[in-house]
Design a protein around this motif. Structure first.
Motif, PDB file in Angstrom:
ATOM      1  N   ASP A 245      33.220  54.439  46.145  1.00 24.55           N
ATOM      2  CA  ASP A 245      32.751  55.398  47.148  1.00 24.55           C
ATOM      3  C   ASP A 245      31.832  56.474  46.583  1.00 24.55           C
ATOM      4  OD1 ASP A 245      34.045  54.070  49.170  1.00 24.55           O
ATOM      5  OD2 ASP A 245      35.795  55.388  49.167  1.00 24.55           O
ATOM      6  N   GLU A 246      31.417  56.354  45.320  1.00 21.68           N
ATOM      7  CA  GLU A 246      30.498  57.343  44.755  1.00 21.68           C
ATOM      8  C   GLU A 246      29.123  57.274  45.409  1.00 21.68           C
ATOM      9  OE1 GLU A 246      30.286  56.977  40.558  1.00 21.68           O
ATOM     10  OE2 GLU A 246      32.423  57.355  40.222  1.00 21.68           O
ATOM     11  N   TRP A 247      28.799  56.117  45.942  1.00 26.66           N
ATOM     12  CA  TRP A 247      27.487  55.948  46.562  1.00 26.66           C
ATOM     13  C   TRP A 247      27.305  56.838  47.794  1.00 26.66           C
ATOM     14  CZ3 TRP A 247      27.456  54.049  51.606  1.00 26.66           C
ATOM     15  CH2 TRP A 247      28.674  53.529  52.066  1.00 26.66           C
ATOM     16  N   LYS A 248      28.411  57.299  48.379  1.00 30.04           N
ATOM     17  CA  LYS A 248      28.338  58.137  49.578  1.00 30.04           C
ATOM     18  C   LYS A 248      27.826  59.549  49.281  1.00 30.04           C
ATOM     19  CE  LYS A 248      32.365  55.877  51.724  1.00 30.04           C
ATOM     20  NZ  LYS A 248      33.730  56.084  52.252  1.00 30.04           N
ATOM     21  N   LEU A 249      27.845  59.934  48.014  1.00 33.48           N
ATOM     22  CA  LEU A 249      27.517  61.321  47.657  1.00 33.48           C
ATOM     23  C   LEU A 249      26.070  61.674  47.947  1.00 33.48           C
ATOM     24  CD1 LEU A 249      29.439  61.571  44.255  1.00 33.48           C
ATOM     25  CD2 LEU A 249      30.213  62.305  46.520  1.00 33.48           C
ATOM     26  N   ASN A 250      25.211  60.661  48.088  1.00 30.27           N
ATOM     27  CA  ASN A 250      23.797  60.934  48.339  1.00 30.27           C
ATOM     28  C   ASN A 250      23.454  61.049  49.824  1.00 30.27           C
ATOM     29  OD1 ASN A 250      23.088  61.013  45.628  1.00 30.27           O
ATOM     30  ND2 ASN A 250      22.721  58.824  45.527  1.00 30.27           N
ATOM     31  N   ALA A 251      24.474  60.958  50.666  1.00 32.61           N
ATOM     32  CA  ALA A 251      24.221  61.107  52.114  1.00 32.61           C
ATOM     33  C   ALA A 251      23.786  62.539  52.411  1.00 32.61           C
ATOM     34  CB  ALA A 251      25.485  60.771  52.905  1.00 32.61           C
TER      35      ALA A 251
END
Length: 466
Positions: free
Chosen positions: A459-465
């Motif tokens: 879920d680290e990919w969500k941080l760029n939202a």
């Protein structure tokens, strides 16, 4: 608690409530697939078939080896096209039309300079490039004049892609498609005339193919210039294309926007150049085997390229809404459909490899070796499909640097040394050795896929939202 990887995947492809429907995704993909097939695969197959009628394995191997290098340079030029698109698109979105016009003027001069530098390096360094690759002497003698002529086309290609970046940046995708289709038609027609000397034209062989590519990119560049300068749609931008370069800011912005994309796009293209260098000492027939296998895979991968393009904008749209379930569902559905399409084509080619390879080998010098290698490498190609889709999804999730760093680390830190060490294996059968070396590339793609999967599952990919 997270589900197991397999059960999560199966649940995702069955999910009809989250993400887009299969029908919607297919409707998005079909135009992209046709475009990829028409622009990137069909011309290469037709060109290869034309050259095969010369009945010279070194000539076909020279074409394929040089196309590897040209593919790398196209990816480099595409990065500056993306930078021009973003830069002009930002000004266009703010309705600052004159500044958008100034941006394309400055991009034109930057890419003209870069294109001239690259073309000069190819022209004067042609012999050194082939010597570094370690290809047989007959390929060097054929390749040096061929690459020197292609260098002129590379110069126009850099300019053309920058101009097309501007046209796309002002939200016009129809004109670039029309120009590309026109360019493909010009290329195929000229190759037919110049390679064989049909209808009174000089019979130039391999050099005819190079000259056709030069004229193709020249025509496409002129068409793009005329559209930008004289179309009604572009009047409001007041583009002074040949005016003096004025903005240091635009130059810095273009470089800043382009360099991460360039590293991302060129890394895998450079891996193919390295592969060629590793197998080049094995002789012209194995080089030709590598080239025909790669071109067959390129056709099979057209669906994956189309699905990767689609998943990028699907993820980017859902990211703004923070629709996490929809994103994951779309990724899994896309992987499923892309894998089904690509593997279907690969299986078809594997069932009749001699027939397909025979289109490019009129003498039968490398048909047997390529027919042995292709089915094995085709099975490993699933890893490439997986990493292409997942990298497209990560780009859509604004994880561009993640993709760039993973590709650089795996290709530079693992693939290059491993493939180099494999060349020292005491294997007498050149086909088996070729498959092992080429297969190491797909194994490394598998490692990339594992990292990308872990990125999504953490879920680290969500941080760029936003």
């Amino acid at each position: 608690m997270k589900k197991g990887l397999i059960s999560s995947y199966v649940t995702g492809i069955k999910d009809v409530t989250s993400g887009e429907s299969y029908g919607t995704i297919i409707r998005y993909v079909l135009p992209e697939f046709v475009t990829a097939l028409l622009l990137y695969s069909v011309p290469i197959w037709i060109e290869g078939n034309f050259i095969s009628h010369l009945k010279s394995t070194p000539t076909y191997a020279t074409l394929g080896a040089t196309n590897n290098l040209i593919h790398f340079l196209i990816k480099m030029a595409e990065a500056f096209s993306v930078g021009t698109l973003v830069l002009s698109g930002q000004f266009n979105g703010r309705a600052d039309y004159k500044e958008a016009g100034h941006a394309v003027r400055d991009s034109f001069w930057v890419t003209t300079f870069l294109g001239a530098c690259v073309a000069s390096a190819l022209y004067f360094g042609a012999y050194s490039i082939y010597f570094w690759l370690g290809v047989p002497k007959e390929i060097i003698s054929l390749g040096v004049p061929f690459l020197r002529l292609r260098a002129v086309g590379i110069f126009f290609m850099f300019i053309y892609l920058a101009l097309v970046g501007f046209i796309r940046g002002i939200k016009n995708t129809k004109v670039p498609m029309q120009i590309c289709v026109m360019g493909v038609i010009v290329l195929i027609a000229l190759e037919y005339l110049l390679i064989f000397g049909n209808f009174g034209f000089p019979e130039m062989g391999l050099q005819g193919s190079a000259l056709a590519a030069v004229i193709q990119y020249f025509v496409m560049t002129v068409a793009a210039v005329f559209y930008i300068l004289f179309s009604k749609e572009c009047h409001k931008y007041a583009v002074d294309l040949f005016g003096v370069f004025r903005s240091r800011t635009h130059f810095l912005q273009l470089i800043t926007l382009s360099w991460p994309v360039m590293l991302d796009k060129t890394t895998l293209a450079a891996a193919y150049i390295w592969l060629l260098k590793m197998i080049a000492p094995m002789g012209s027939s194995i080089v030709a085997t590598f080239c025909v296998v790669k071109d067959m895979e390129r056709v099979a991968f057209c669906p994956a390229i189309a699905f990767a393009s689609i998943i990028t904008f699907l993820v980017s749209n859902d990211l703004g809404k923070k629709n996490w379930d929809g994103i994951k569902s779309n990724i899994k559905k896309t992987i499923f459909m892309a894998s089904f399409c690509v593997m279907g084509i690969l299986v078809l080619f594997s069932l009749m490899p001699e027939t397909v390879i025979g289109l490019f080998d009129k003498k039968g010098d490398f048909t047997a070796s390529a027919a042995r290698a292709f089915p094995i490498l085709g099975m490993l190609a699933f890893f490439d499909v997986l990493q292409v889709i997942l990298s497209g999804a990560l780009r859509g999730a604004a994880n561009v640097k993640t993709v760039m760093m993973v590709r650089l680390a795996i290709c530079g830190g693992i693939f290059v040394p491993i493939s180099y060490m494999l060349t020292f294996l005491p294997i007498a059968d050149p086909v088996i050795k070729f498959v092992i070396i080429y297969g190491s590339f797909y194994v490394c793609n598998g490692l990339m896929s594992i990292i990308y999967i872990n990125r999504f599952r953490s879920d680290e990919w969500k941080l760029n939202a936003i």
